[in-house]
Design an enzyme around this catalytic site. Structure first.
Site, PDB file in Angstrom:
ATOM      1  N   GLU A  56      11.317  15.295 -81.972  1.00  0.00           N
ATOM      2  CA  GLU A  56      12.196  14.952 -83.083  1.00  0.00           C
ATOM      3  C   GLU A  56      11.950  13.513 -83.512  1.00  0.00           C
ATOM      4  O   GLU A  56      11.746  12.618 -82.692  1.00  0.00           O
ATOM      5  CB  GLU A  56      13.664  15.119 -82.675  1.00  0.00           C
ATOM      6  CG  GLU A  56      14.630  14.820 -83.816  1.00  0.00           C
ATOM      7  CD  GLU A  56      16.093  15.000 -83.438  1.00  0.00           C
ATOM      8  OE1 GLU A  56      16.902  15.244 -84.353  1.00  0.00           O
ATOM      9  OE2 GLU A  56      16.433  14.893 -82.236  1.00  0.00           O
ATOM     10  N   LYS A 126      17.478  20.645 -90.074  1.00  0.00           N
ATOM     11  CA  LYS A 126      18.494  20.683 -89.023  1.00  0.00           C
ATOM     12  C   LYS A 126      19.814  21.207 -89.572  1.00  0.00           C
ATOM     13  O   LYS A 126      20.378  20.656 -90.522  1.00  0.00           O
ATOM     14  CB  LYS A 126      18.659  19.270 -88.456  1.00  0.00           C
ATOM     15  CG  LYS A 126      19.505  19.165 -87.199  1.00  0.00           C
ATOM     16  CD  LYS A 126      19.421  17.740 -86.670  1.00  0.00           C
ATOM     17  CE  LYS A 126      20.057  17.587 -85.303  1.00  0.00           C
ATOM     18  NZ  LYS A 126      19.873  16.210 -84.775  1.00  0.00           N
ATOM     19  N   CYS A 167      17.245  19.780 -81.964  1.00  0.00           N
ATOM     20  CA  CYS A 167      18.149  18.991 -81.135  1.00  0.00           C
ATOM     21  C   CYS A 167      19.549  19.607 -81.025  1.00  0.00           C
ATOM     22  O   CYS A 167      19.746  20.572 -80.295  1.00  0.00           O
ATOM     23  CB  CYS A 167      18.192  17.560 -81.649  1.00  0.00           C
ATOM     24  SG  CYS A 167      18.793  16.356 -80.418  1.00  0.00           S
TER      25      CYS A 167
END
Length: 290
Positions: A56, A126, A167
């Site tokens: 990331e 995301k 994440c």
């Protein structure tokens, strides 16, 4: 010298492929970060990797103050052009970690996927933004700067259907279940857990998602940096469908290479058939976006 930690699971067959996870040290110079990533892609190819995944926010320091400065468009920005060229030169799939993406007046935390011919085959923004407040330890609000994505992202490579999360996305088990419903055999999460949540949850969440959905889970972290600023936990990890950790890195810059055997997915799902035993007449997990 670049070091590759390798775990082998027998001879490679039509049901196996080689995955490389790059735990990259990230600094303030974008061009240097990107060049370093490309160097690791080349090293992974020398290790006969078929798919190479980056962490990331690999072209930028992680933080809301950095995202606007480092943001670029996809697929014509500096980082995208470099990843496309690296994928084509080395004839590998490249999962481009994440970069801050700018589109119109919005910023996203975005993962790109590049085919061995250099074409962009997938892009995941995301979905769940990292907004937390742990008094005395950690406060962070991605939503102060970023816009969430609204789509699931899958692609197929080397006979494997792969779902992408980023994440904080890994904390939402419904998202992983939806990917399993779509037939995924592996989930890959570029991620940068911190020194508070990393020791507690990084490995636990990966093993949980792998066990719950009977698939491989790979999480790719940046290497641990030095304060001030956001400090990543590191510990890039690959977990198999039994929930076993196949290999885990430490905190420094490194690369993990593993042979992935898709027969293990079929084995686990046949021996513990939870998917067919779910009481869907009573409960279910559904995707609501048309």
């Amino acid at each position: 010298m670049l070091c590759a930690n390798i775990v082998k699971q027998g001879f490679r067959t039509m049901s196996t492929f080689r995955l490389a996870l790059v735990q990259l040290a990230v600094g303030e110079n974008k061009s240097v970060n990107v060049a370093r990533a490309v160097s690791f892609i080349e090293t992974a190819k020398q290790q006969n990797a078929d798919i190479v995944a980056l962490p990331e926010c690999f072209n930028s320091p992680y933080g809301t103050s950095h995202f606007p400065k480092y943001a670029e468009s996809i697929p014509d920005g500096e980082t995208s052009v470099a990843l496309s060229a690296a994928a084509k030169k080395n004839n590998v799939y490249v999962i481009g970690g994440t970069i801050p993406e700018r589109e119109s007046d919005k910023l996203y935390n975005t993962c790109t996927v590049w085919a061995p011919d250099g074409t962009l085959v997938a892009k995941h923004r995301k979905m769940h933004l990292f907004d937390i407040d742990i008094p005395g330890k950690m406060t962070f609000r991605e939503s102060d700067c970023l816009t969430p994505g609204n789509t699931l992202t899958t692609f197929e490579a080397k006979g494997c259907k792969i779902g992408i999360g980023i994440c904080y996305d890994i904390r939402f088990e419904e998202m992983a279940r939806l990917y399993r419903n779509k037939g995924c055999q592996m989930l890959i999460y570029p991620g940068a857990f911190n020194l508070t949540t990393g020791p507690l949850h990084w490995s636990l969440l990966q093993r949980s998602r792998a066990n719950d959905n009977q698939l491989y889970v790979a999480c790719v972290s940046p290497a641990r940096g030095s304060p001030p600023g956001y400090v990543a936990w590191g510990h890039t990890q690959i977990t198999n469908p039994w929930g076993e950790i196949l290999r885990e890195l430490d905190a420094g810059e490194d690369m993990l290479v593993a042979d992935i055997d898709l027969k293990v997915v079929d084995e686990v799902r046949a021996q513990i058939p939870t998917f067919s035993q779910r009481r869907t007449e009573l409960y279910d997990t559904v995707w609501k976006k048309n």
